[in-house]
Design a protein around this motif. Structure first.
Motif, PDB file in Angstrom:
ATOM      1  N   MET A   1      -6.655 -27.879  23.394  1.00 14.71           N
ATOM      2  CA  MET A   1      -7.214 -28.810  22.453  1.00 14.71           C
ATOM      3  C   MET A   1      -7.392 -28.157  21.082  1.00 14.71           C
ATOM      4  O   MET A   1      -7.165 -28.801  20.066  1.00 14.71           O
ATOM      5  N   ASN A   2      -7.757 -26.875  21.063  1.00 11.13           N
ATOM      6  CA  ASN A   2      -7.942 -26.190  19.791  1.00 11.13           C
ATOM      7  C   ASN A   2      -6.639 -26.091  19.006  1.00 11.13           C
ATOM      8  O   ASN A   2      -6.654 -26.176  17.776  1.00 11.13           O
ATOM      9  N   LEU A   3      -5.523 -25.884  19.704  1.00 12.97           N
ATOM     10  CA  LEU A   3      -4.242 -25.812  19.012  1.00 12.97           C
ATOM     11  C   LEU A   3      -3.886 -27.151  18.392  1.00 12.97           C
ATOM     12  O   LEU A   3      -3.337 -27.213  17.288  1.00 12.97           O
ATOM     13  N   PHE A   4      -4.208 -28.231  19.089  1.00 13.88           N
ATOM     14  CA  PHE A   4      -3.937 -29.550  18.560  1.00 13.88           C
ATOM     15  C   PHE A   4      -4.760 -29.805  17.299  1.00 13.88           C
ATOM     16  O   PHE A   4      -4.240 -30.326  16.301  1.00 13.88           O
ATOM     17  N   ILE A   9      -5.248 -29.997  11.270  1.00 15.55           N
ATOM     18  CA  ILE A   9      -5.916 -29.511  10.057  1.00 15.55           C
ATOM     19  C   ILE A   9      -4.916 -28.853   9.119  1.00 15.55           C
ATOM     20  O   ILE A   9      -4.947 -29.060   7.903  1.00 15.55           O
ATOM     21  N   ALA A  10      -4.021 -28.034   9.681  1.00 13.33           N
ATOM     22  CA  ALA A  10      -3.048 -27.304   8.868  1.00 13.33           C
ATOM     23  C   ALA A  10      -1.840 -28.153   8.490  1.00 13.33           C
ATOM     24  O   ALA A  10      -0.985 -27.702   7.728  1.00 13.33           O
ATOM     25  N   LYS A  11      -1.754 -29.345   9.043  1.00  9.60           N
ATOM     26  CA  LYS A  11      -0.611 -30.237   8.789  1.00  9.60           C
ATOM     27  C   LYS A  11       0.710 -29.585   9.193  1.00  9.60           C
ATOM     28  O   LYS A  11       1.707 -29.666   8.494  1.00  9.60           O
ATOM     29  N   LEU A  12       0.670 -28.899  10.348  1.00  6.39           N
ATOM     30  CA  LEU A  12       1.861 -28.263  10.905  1.00  6.39           C
ATOM     31  C   LEU A  12       2.146 -28.878  12.270  1.00  6.39           C
ATOM     32  O   LEU A  12       1.287 -29.515  12.868  1.00  6.39           O
ATOM     33  N   SER A  13       3.357 -28.650  12.750  1.00  8.94           N
ATOM     34  CA  SER A  13       3.687 -29.170  14.075  1.00  8.94           C
ATOM     35  C   SER A  13       2.977 -28.346  15.151  1.00  8.94           C
ATOM     36  O   SER A  13       2.670 -27.168  14.965  1.00  8.94           O
ATOM     37  N   LEU A  14       2.724 -28.991  16.259  1.00 11.12           N
ATOM     38  CA  LEU A  14       2.065 -28.319  17.376  1.00 11.12           C
ATOM     39  C   LEU A  14       2.925 -27.167  17.897  1.00 11.12           C
ATOM     40  O   LEU A  14       2.401 -26.120  18.281  1.00 11.12           O
ATOM     41  N   GLU A  15       4.234 -27.345  17.883  1.00 16.81           N
ATOM     42  CA  GLU A  15       5.130 -26.293  18.359  1.00 16.81           C
ATOM     43  C   GLU A  15       5.012 -25.034  17.502  1.00 16.81           C
ATOM     44  O   GLU A  15       4.994 -23.920  18.023  1.00 16.81           O
ATOM     45  N   ILE A  17       2.414 -24.047  15.706  1.00 11.16           N
ATOM     46  CA  ILE A  17       1.112 -23.428  15.967  1.00 11.16           C
ATOM     47  C   ILE A  17       1.142 -22.702  17.313  1.00 11.16           C
ATOM     48  O   ILE A  17       0.626 -21.586  17.440  1.00 11.16           O
ATOM     49  N   ALA A  18       1.758 -23.312  18.319  1.00 12.27           N
ATOM     50  CA  ALA A  18       1.818 -22.698  19.641  1.00 12.27           C
ATOM     51  C   ALA A  18       2.615 -21.404  19.621  1.00 12.27           C
ATOM     52  O   ALA A  18       2.222 -20.408  20.241  1.00 12.27           O
ATOM     53  N   VAL A  19       3.717 -21.390  18.900  1.00 12.13           N
ATOM     54  CA  VAL A  19       4.524 -20.166  18.793  1.00 12.13           C
ATOM     55  C   VAL A  19       3.737 -19.076  18.074  1.00 12.13           C
ATOM     56  O   VAL A  19       3.784 -17.899  18.444  1.00 12.13           O
ATOM     57  N   ALA A  20       2.961 -19.455  17.061  1.00 13.65           N
ATOM     58  CA  ALA A  20       2.158 -18.473  16.331  1.00 13.65           C
ATOM     59  C   ALA A  20       1.029 -17.914  17.192  1.00 13.65           C
ATOM     60  O   ALA A  20       0.583 -16.776  16.992  1.00 13.65           O
ATOM     61  N   ALA A  21       0.563 -18.671  18.169  1.00 15.73           N
ATOM     62  CA  ALA A  21      -0.523 -18.236  19.040  1.00 15.73           C
ATOM     63  C   ALA A  21      -0.040 -17.388  20.217  1.00 15.73           C
ATOM     64  O   ALA A  21      -0.859 -16.763  20.897  1.00 15.73           O
ATOM     65  N   LEU A  22       1.246 -17.354  20.479  1.00 19.65           N
ATOM     66  CA  LEU A  22       1.777 -16.622  21.634  1.00 19.65           C
ATOM     67  C   LEU A  22       1.431 -15.134  21.655  1.00 19.65           C
ATOM     68  O   LEU A  22       1.076 -14.620  22.717  1.00 19.65           O
ATOM     69  N   PRO A  23       1.491 -14.397  20.541  1.00 22.46           N
ATOM     70  CA  PRO A  23       1.122 -12.979  20.620  1.00 22.46           C
ATOM     71  C   PRO A  23      -0.314 -12.762  21.092  1.00 22.46           C
ATOM     72  O   PRO A  23      -0.596 -11.810  21.825  1.00 22.46           O
ATOM     73  N   PHE A  24      -1.230 -13.639  20.714  1.00 19.71           N
ATOM     74  CA  PHE A  24      -2.616 -13.515  21.154  1.00 19.71           C
ATOM     75  C   PHE A  24      -2.744 -13.792  22.642  1.00 19.71           C
ATOM     76  O   PHE A  24      -3.505 -13.115  23.351  1.00 19.71           O
ATOM     77  N   LEU A  25      -1.994 -14.762  23.135  1.00 18.98           N
ATOM     78  CA  LEU A  25      -2.006 -15.072  24.553  1.00 18.98           C
ATOM     79  C   LEU A  25      -1.428 -13.916  25.371  1.00 18.98           C
ATOM     80  O   LEU A  25      -1.985 -13.529  26.401  1.00 18.98           O
TER      81      LEU A  25
END
Length: 50
Positions: A1-4, A9-15, A17-25
């Motif tokens: 839900m936070n990624l959505f 907020i950032a006006k970017l696609s969910l994909e 944002i998800a790719v940018a979050a992968l290193p943290f995961l």
């Protein structure tokens, strides 16, 4: 839900944002694996900090 929410907020696609979050995961999963495989490491660090 936070990624959505972040994507909206950032006006970017969910994909994107998800790719940018992968290193943290990946880092979190590696840390979890280390603690799961070597639980004595956690105990040692607690004793060392006192």
């Amino acid at each position: 839900m936070n990624l959505f929410v972040a994507a909206n907020i950032a006006k970017l696609s969910l994909e994107r944002i998800a790719v940018a979050a992968l290193p943290f995961l990946v880092t979190s999963v590696i840390g979890l694996a280390i603690v799961a495989l070597w639980p004595d490491l956690t105990s040692y660090l607690l004793i060392w900090m006192q």
